[in-house]
Design a protein around this motif. Structure first.
Motif, PDB file in Angstrom:
ATOM      1  N   MET A 105       6.038   2.478  -2.942  1.00 34.94           N
ATOM      2  CA  MET A 105       5.701   2.921  -4.283  1.00 34.94           C
ATOM      3  C   MET A 105       6.396   2.028  -5.307  1.00 34.94           C
ATOM      4  SD  MET A 105       6.520   6.568  -6.190  1.00 34.94           S
ATOM      5  CE  MET A 105       5.302   7.508  -5.274  1.00 34.94           C
ATOM      6  N   THR A 106       5.623   1.485  -6.232  1.00 31.45           N
ATOM      7  CA  THR A 106       6.193   0.662  -7.295  1.00 31.45           C
ATOM      8  C   THR A 106       6.876   1.546  -8.322  1.00 31.45           C
ATOM      9  OG1 THR A 106       4.449  -0.972  -6.979  1.00 31.45           O
ATOM     10  CG2 THR A 106       5.669  -1.057  -9.052  1.00 31.45           C
ATOM     11  N   ARG A 107       8.124   1.238  -8.632  1.00 28.78           N
ATOM     12  CA  ARG A 107       8.894   2.035  -9.589  1.00 28.78           C
ATOM     13  C   ARG A 107       8.947   1.385 -10.963  1.00 28.78           C
ATOM     14  NH1 ARG A 107       8.985   7.169  -8.304  1.00 28.78           N
ATOM     15  NH2 ARG A 107       9.914   7.625  -6.276  1.00 28.78           N
ATOM     16  N   ALA A 108       9.049   0.069 -11.019  1.00 26.77           N
ATOM     17  CA  ALA A 108       9.144  -0.623 -12.306  1.00 26.77           C
ATOM     18  C   ALA A 108       8.882  -2.104 -12.102  1.00 26.77           C
ATOM     19  CB  ALA A 108      10.524  -0.410 -12.943  1.00 26.77           C
ATOM     20  N   PHE A 109       8.372  -2.721 -13.158  1.00 31.49           N
ATOM     21  CA  PHE A 109       8.255  -4.174 -13.195  1.00 31.49           C
ATOM     22  C   PHE A 109       9.444  -4.726 -13.959  1.00 31.49           C
ATOM     23  CE2 PHE A 109       3.709  -2.851 -12.970  1.00 31.49           C
ATOM     24  CZ  PHE A 109       3.451  -3.364 -11.705  1.00 31.49           C
ATOM     25  N   VAL A 156       1.655  14.509  -0.497  1.00 36.60           N
ATOM     26  CA  VAL A 156       1.944  13.700  -1.684  1.00 36.60           C
ATOM     27  C   VAL A 156       3.118  12.779  -1.359  1.00 36.60           C
ATOM     28  CG1 VAL A 156       1.085  15.408  -3.328  1.00 36.60           C
ATOM     29  CG2 VAL A 156       3.465  15.516  -2.585  1.00 36.60           C
ATOM     30  N   PRO A 157       3.211  11.623  -2.052  1.00 37.21           N
ATOM     31  CA  PRO A 157       4.313  10.697  -1.752  1.00 37.21           C
ATOM     32  C   PRO A 157       5.626  11.169  -2.360  1.00 37.21           C
ATOM     33  CG  PRO A 157       2.937   9.818  -3.513  1.00 37.21           C
ATOM     34  CD  PRO A 157       2.269  11.074  -3.044  1.00 37.21           C
ATOM     35  N   ARG A 158       6.679  11.083  -1.561  1.00 36.94           N
ATOM     36  CA  ARG A 158       8.019  11.428  -2.023  1.00 36.94           C
ATOM     37  C   ARG A 158       8.957  10.284  -1.644  1.00 36.94           C
ATOM     38  NH1 ARG A 158       5.933  14.298  -4.964  1.00 36.94           N
ATOM     39  NH2 ARG A 158       5.910  16.580  -5.048  1.00 36.94           N
ATOM     40  N   GLU A 161       0.845  -1.182   0.000  1.00 42.59           N
ATOM     41  CA  GLU A 161       0.000   0.000   0.000  1.00 42.59           C
ATOM     42  C   GLU A 161       0.882   1.233   0.000  1.00 42.59           C
ATOM     43  OE1 GLU A 161      -2.306   2.697  -0.333  1.00 42.59           O
ATOM     44  OE2 GLU A 161      -3.514   0.892  -0.052  1.00 42.59           O
ATOM     45  N   ILE A 162       0.571   2.190  -0.867  1.00 41.27           N
ATOM     46  CA  ILE A 162       1.393   3.400  -0.963  1.00 41.27           C
ATOM     47  C   ILE A 162       1.142   4.339   0.201  1.00 41.27           C
ATOM     48  CG2 ILE A 162      -0.246   4.699  -2.371  1.00 41.27           C
ATOM     49  CD1 ILE A 162       2.185   5.788  -3.930  1.00 41.27           C
ATOM     50  N   LEU A 163      -0.040   4.266   0.813  1.00 41.93           N
ATOM     51  CA  LEU A 163      -0.363   5.138   1.941  1.00 41.93           C
ATOM     52  C   LEU A 163       0.373   4.683   3.201  1.00 41.93           C
ATOM     53  CD1 LEU A 163      -4.219   5.504   1.390  1.00 41.93           C
ATOM     54  CD2 LEU A 163      -2.471   7.258   1.008  1.00 41.93           C
ATOM     55  N   ALA A 167      10.927  -1.184  -6.249  1.00 40.71           N
ATOM     56  CA  ALA A 167      10.071  -0.271  -5.500  1.00 40.71           C
ATOM     57  C   ALA A 167      10.914   0.531  -4.518  1.00 40.71           C
ATOM     58  CB  ALA A 167       8.990  -1.050  -4.756  1.00 40.71           C
ATOM     59  N   SER A 168      10.286   1.465  -3.853  1.00 40.07           N
ATOM     60  CA  SER A 168      10.961   2.254  -2.828  1.00 40.07           C
ATOM     61  C   SER A 168       9.953   2.659  -1.770  1.00 40.07           C
ATOM     62  CB  SER A 168      11.624   3.496  -3.431  1.00 40.07           C
ATOM     63  OG  SER A 168      10.639   4.342  -4.011  1.00 40.07           O
ATOM     64  N   GLU A 169      10.444   2.977  -0.613  1.00 46.97           N
ATOM     65  CA  GLU A 169       9.594   3.499   0.448  1.00 46.97           C
ATOM     66  C   GLU A 169       9.378   4.996   0.224  1.00 46.97           C
ATOM     67  OE1 GLU A 169      11.358   2.512   4.172  1.00 46.97           O
ATOM     68  OE2 GLU A 169      11.310   0.350   3.792  1.00 46.97           O
ATOM     69  N   VAL A 170       8.239   5.487   0.714  1.00 48.54           N
ATOM     70  CA  VAL A 170       7.905   6.895   0.505  1.00 48.54           C
ATOM     71  C   VAL A 170       7.522   7.545   1.819  1.00 48.54           C
ATOM     72  CG1 VAL A 170       7.130   6.529  -1.866  1.00 48.54           C
ATOM     73  CG2 VAL A 170       5.477   6.384   0.002  1.00 48.54           C
ATOM     74  N   ASP A 171       7.686   8.864   1.844  1.00 53.09           N
ATOM     75  CA  ASP A 171       7.158   9.706   2.907  1.00 53.09           C
ATOM     76  C   ASP A 171       6.071  10.580   2.300  1.00 53.09           C
ATOM     77  OD1 ASP A 171       8.925   8.935   5.078  1.00 53.09           O
ATOM     78  OD2 ASP A 171      10.511  10.009   4.005  1.00 53.09           O
ATOM     79  N   TRP A 172       5.051  10.881   3.095  1.00 52.40           N
ATOM     80  CA  TRP A 172       3.970  11.744   2.630  1.00 52.40           C
ATOM     81  C   TRP A 172       4.208  13.147   3.184  1.00 52.40           C
ATOM     82  CZ3 TRP A 172      -0.177  10.585  -0.603  1.00 52.40           C
ATOM     83  CH2 TRP A 172      -0.201   9.253  -1.057  1.00 52.40           C
TER      84      TRP A 172
END
Length: 476
Positions: A355-359, A386-388, A316-318, A371-376
């Motif tokens: 956040m998915t970056r590429a398949f 917004v996700p960064r 989940e991106i959230l 993928a990578s982890e994000v901060d909102w």
């Protein structure tokens, strides 16, 4: 038996819980248990008989008169409870199983404690009605001359058809699927809603005079001109079918599918309906990643585990919600908090802020995800978060099957809606007025295709609202 006076202070909430993991993971039967009648009696005693029942006035889209229902159950007045429930809710056997119970989120007892187990009480009332023979076919005594076509047999369409039929209108329901029910039959897994429950209601509706025309795609197999020439009004309840996609490198690799395509196939398989072997989606022995943290994603997790997946992760991106109600969603609002589903107990692993970056793939076939982890973060003090990407958190995982469960963006383009040239809103949904009329006279729309993706209970409520608008139109 407990007494009702101050029951909310002395009686704890009891939930039915689930069947043991080692048992339920081997079948597709309902995972949730049911409370005994004695337990339901005690849970009804927890109702506070509020002077202003927020569960009824604020929480329930159908307007179920919850305190009166609970009081009737407490006093053993099952027929009275059923009459009250069916006066607002046409299909409590569905909502009693799959509704997330916004009524409970706005229960006054939940302000500083646990809410009343309203959903369980509702399910018991309707099942008692079937067991006791209190629910039987009741076709209208008189038939009106007007004919109405309902396009779509999901919860909104069934609710509209039911109300129209009860007022004597001649109703025909069209659907492109092989059997009626829409998402109830083909989208929701059996382990949440067994299909005999849906079929039982469909048979009852048929006995009450509603006609179902299946394997008919309105706008393709039959034209809008045909429908408008044969029927006095149309009610469109085709749902929100266009899935949100993920536009990242590698999206064209084989092994990436929409969640609904996957869930529909499994429901077809269990029901013994044919599945195209060249389009088959199977998780057995595979490393599965479900992208999307909602209920549809959880349904995919549970299904993949039952199919024998080697590993199932849900992303989940959230950010991860808090364990308890977040202050941003105070009572009686729907609370923002973490919800653990049965699928997560069965072996599905959830990861937040991803956040998915590429398949990644080889020879056209999916092999992994980057993928990578994000901060909102908010760009301005009052701007939306917004996700960064969080620096240094990029990672890769191996994956053989990806299921995209990121929601839906509208009813889609083409087909009946475009042929009728119906006006759309800024989100692409069919634009309707207060009585659910569309931009074309005699055509009404309801459910997700007008509201946007929402709950089964909201689609049912909107279907009934459209039916009332349609009846007013035909009475002019």
């Amino acid at each position: 038996m407990e007494t009702k006076l101050r029951g909310f202070l002395t009686i704890p909430r009891v939930d039915p819980g689930y069947r043991p993991v080692e048992e339920r993971i081997r079948d597709s039967q309902a995972v949730e248990r049911q409370l005994s009648h004695a337990e339901i009696h005690n849970q009804a005693a927890r109702c506070m008989d509020c002077g202003t029942p927020f569960c009824h006035a604020h929480g329930c889209p159908l307007g179920n008169i919850v305190p009166e229902l609970n009081d009737a159950v407490y006093h053993g007045q099952w027929d009275q409870a059923l009459r009250l429930l069916m006066s607002t809710n046409p299909f409590p056997e569905f909502t009693g199983r799959v509704c997330p119970a916004p009524c409970e989120a706005s229960c006054v007892a939940g302000i500083d404690g646990d809410p009343v187990a309203i959903r369980q009480i509702e399910q018991t009332i309707v099942e008692m009605g079937f067991e006791r023979g209190s629910i039987a076919p009741t076709p209208p005594e008189k038939r009106r001359p007007e004919r109405v076509a309902v396009v779509g047999s999901g919860p909104g369409g069934l609710a509209a058809a039911d109300l129209l039929n009860r007022y004597g209108y001649r109703v025909t329901v069209y659907d492109s699927a092989g059997r009626p029910g829409g998402i109830l039959r083909y989208g929701i897994p059996d382990f949440k809603l067994e299909k005999w429950v849906v079929e039982r209601r469909i048979q009852l509706m048929k006995q009450e005079g509603i006609a179902f025309e299946m394997n008919v795609a309105a706008g393709e197999d039959i034209s809008p001109r045909y429908l408008q020439s044969r029927f006095d009004a149309l009610c469109l309840t085709c749902g929100s079918r266009e899935a949100r996609d993920l536009d990242v490198p590698g999206r064209d690799l084989s092994g990436i599918h929409s969640a609904m395509d996957y869930l529909v196939q499994q429901n077809l398989r269990i029901a013994g309906e044919p599945v195209d072997p060249f389009q088959e989606i199977q998780a057995r022995g595979k490393r599965v990643v479900v992208i999307g943290g909602g209920d549809t994603g959880s349904d995919c997790v549970g299904t993949a585990l039952r199919q024998g997946a080697e590993r199932v992760d849900q992303w989940e991106i959230l950010p991860q919600p808090p364990e308890k109600r977040d202050p941003s969603t105070p009572w009686p609002l729907w609370p923002l908090k973490r919800r653990i589903t049965h699928a997560h107990e069965e072996g599905g692993r959830v990861r937040w802020s991803v956040m998915t970056r590429a398949f990644l793939g080889k020879e056209g076939r999916l092999t992994g995800i980057r993928a990578s982890e994000v901060d909102w973060v908010s760009e301005t003090p009052e701007g939306p978060a917004v996700p960064r990407e969080r620096p240094g958190t990029e990672f890769e995982v191996q994956a053989d099957l990806v299921l995209l469960a990121m929601g839906f963006v509208g009813p889609g383009k083409g087909g009946l809606l475009d042929t009728l040239e119906l006006e759309r809103d800024e989100r692409g949904n069919v634009r309707v007025r207060g009585d659910n009329t569309t931009s074309r006279a005699g055509v009404f729309a309801a459910g997700d295709m007008a509201l946007g993706p929402s709950l089964v209970v909201r689609a049912m409520a909107d279907g009934r609202k459209a039916a009332r608008g349609l009846m007013a139109y035909l009475s002019e």
